[in-house]
Design a protein around this motif. Structure first.
Motif, short mmCIF file in Angstrom:
data_model
loop_
_atom_site.label_atom_id
_atom_site.label_comp_id
_atom_site.label_asym_id
_atom_site.label_seq_id
_atom_site.Cartn_x
_atom_site.Cartn_y
_atom_site.Cartn_z
N GLN A 188 7.78 17.43 7.90
CA GLN A 188 8.78 18.46 7.06
C GLN A 188 10.04 17.84 6.61
O GLN A 188 10.99 18.47 5.91
N GLN A 189 10.39 16.61 7.22
CA GLN A 189 11.43 16.12 6.84
C GLN A 189 11.65 14.48 6.29
O GLN A 189 12.53 13.69 6.13
N SER A 190 10.28 14.18 5.93
CA SER A 190 9.87 12.85 5.53
C SER A 190 9.37 12.87 4.13
O SER A 190 9.11 14.02 3.54
N VAL A 191 8.79 11.77 3.54
CA VAL A 191 8.18 11.72 2.40
C VAL A 191 7.22 10.68 2.60
O VAL A 191 7.12 9.77 3.46
N TYR A 192 6.14 10.48 1.59
CA TYR A 192 5.19 9.50 1.45
C TYR A 192 5.20 8.66 0.16
O TYR A 192 5.35 9.60 -0.81
N ILE A 193 5.23 7.46 0.20
CA ILE A 193 5.48 6.72 -1.02
C ILE A 193 4.30 5.64 -1.23
O ILE A 193 3.93 5.09 -0.25
N PHE B 42 0.95 -1.16 0.13
CA PHE B 42 0.05 -0.05 0.14
C PHE B 42 0.86 1.18 0.03
O PHE B 42 0.80 1.91 -1.00
N SER B 43 1.70 1.47 1.02
CA SER B 43 2.63 2.83 1.13
C SER B 43 3.51 2.81 2.08
O SER B 43 3.56 1.65 2.93
N ASP B 44 4.16 3.56 2.31
CA ASP B 44 5.36 3.63 3.30
C ASP B 44 5.61 5.12 3.39
O ASP B 44 5.39 6.14 2.70
N GLY B 45 6.35 5.62 4.73
CA GLY B 45 6.53 6.92 5.07
C GLY B 45 5.62 7.67 5.86
O GLY B 45 4.47 6.79 6.41
N ASN B 46 5.51 8.94 5.67
CA ASN B 46 4.67 9.74 6.56
C ASN B 46 3.42 10.54 5.84
O ASN B 46 4.18 11.18 4.96
N SER B 47 2.27 10.06 6.05
CA SER B 47 1.30 10.54 5.32
C SER B 47 0.96 11.94 5.26
O SER B 47 0.46 12.80 4.48
N GLN B 48 1.58 12.69 6.27
CA GLN B 48 1.51 14.10 6.58
C GLN B 48 2.55 14.86 5.86
O GLN B 48 2.54 16.10 5.87
N SER B 49 3.44 14.28 5.07
CA SER B 49 4.49 15.05 4.20
C SER B 49 4.07 15.74 3.40
O SER B 49 2.92 15.31 2.74
N PRO B 50 4.72 16.82 3.01
CA PRO B 50 4.24 17.36 1.72
C PRO B 50 4.42 16.94 0.23
O PRO B 50 4.02 17.34 -0.66
N ILE B 51 5.42 15.87 0.54
CA ILE B 51 5.90 15.14 -0.77
C ILE B 51 5.17 13.86 -0.73
O ILE B 51 5.61 13.01 -0.01
#
Length: 261
Positions: A154-159, A102-111
């Motif tokens: 602000q230092q993460s991404v969502y993939i 499904f996904s990985d990372g932080n869903s609150q990231s702007p990217i």
């Protein structure tokens, strides 16, 4: 002829028939097929039908895109979207895949980074971008101060990926597979609501922009679903073509500048 000689003769005849393809016996005695055809009873005349036969109805074609769209719109958050995607039975890729990715990372990231589909390592582990291409992606993101595992948005991404299941032998997803899963991807973007979207490779560009040709599109900002979009080389492409890392670095710097605006 003694009984022992008869046995070997009968066995040789049987093996000869097996070689000819006669592998199943249908009776104890041989049949004369020509005699059966001559004595075949003639079919009796059928009575004329008093009413015209009704034509058989053609089975209704299933609109998988409409079904996907309805299921996607019913999802109110990311967990319910993941549940709806797992319950979607019309994409046959799910039958051969080991994991739902499904996904990985932080869903609150702007990217929000969108790739193609899980590969072998992703299918085994259940997360996107975890093989050699994923390791290169992590190094690329670290170069601009980003880490998918960071708690700070602000230092993460969502993939995520266009498709949540691995295609056989890592083949490129076909147009019908992309079309039926696109409503889920569009809903995914709406729920995450990122500031910018990065499309890694041709497949996500085909899905969201309706065109391919990543070597021409990369580095040029465009827009989809009301969001700024940057097409970039897929890390797997960079592993095969290290010389393209220079362009990838330029794209990363452009992404970093876009976020700071």
């Amino acid at each position: 002829m003694d009984s022992q000689s008869s046995y070997w003769v009968d066995r040789a005849r049987l093996e000869w028939q097996v070689e000819l393809g006669a592998t199943d016996a249908i009776g104890d005695a041989p049949l004369n097929r020509y005699d059966l055809e001559q004595n075949k009873p003639k079919p009796s005349a059928k009575p004329k039908a008093t009413t015209a036969a009704l034509p058989l109805a053609e089975p209704a074609e299933v609109d998988t895109v409409a079904i996907a769209r309805e299921a996607a719109l019913a999802a109110s958050d990311l967990p319910s979207l993941a549940t709806a995607m797992q319950a979607f039975e019309h994409c046959e890729l799910r039958l051969g895949a080991r994991s739902f990715v499904f996904s990985d990372g932080n869903s609150q990231s702007p990217i929000m980074i969108i790739g193609e589909a899980p590969g072998r390592d992703e299918d085994r582990i259940g997360k996107p971008f975890v093989g050699r291409a994923g390791q290169l992606l992590d190094r690329m993101l670290a170069a601009i101060g980003r880490d998918r595992a960071h708690d700070d948005p602000q230092q993460s991404v969502y993939i995520t990926n266009v498709l949540p299941w691995r295609p056989p032998s890592n083949r490129t997803p076909d147009a019908s597979e992309i079309a039926m899963m696109l409503p889920f991807l569009e809903r995914h973007i709406a729920l995450v609501d990122p500031t910018v979207i990065v499309l890694m490779g041709n497949t996500p560009c085909q899905a969201l922009l309706g065109r391919t040709g990543i070597t021409r599109m990369r580095g040029n900002w465009t827009e989809v679903l009301g969001k700024p979009v940057m097409p970039m080389f897929h890390p797997a492409y960079l592993l095969r073509n290290p010389i393209a890392k220079r362009e990838a670095w330029a794209d990363l710097l452009s992404l970093q500048a876009k976020i700071r605006l």
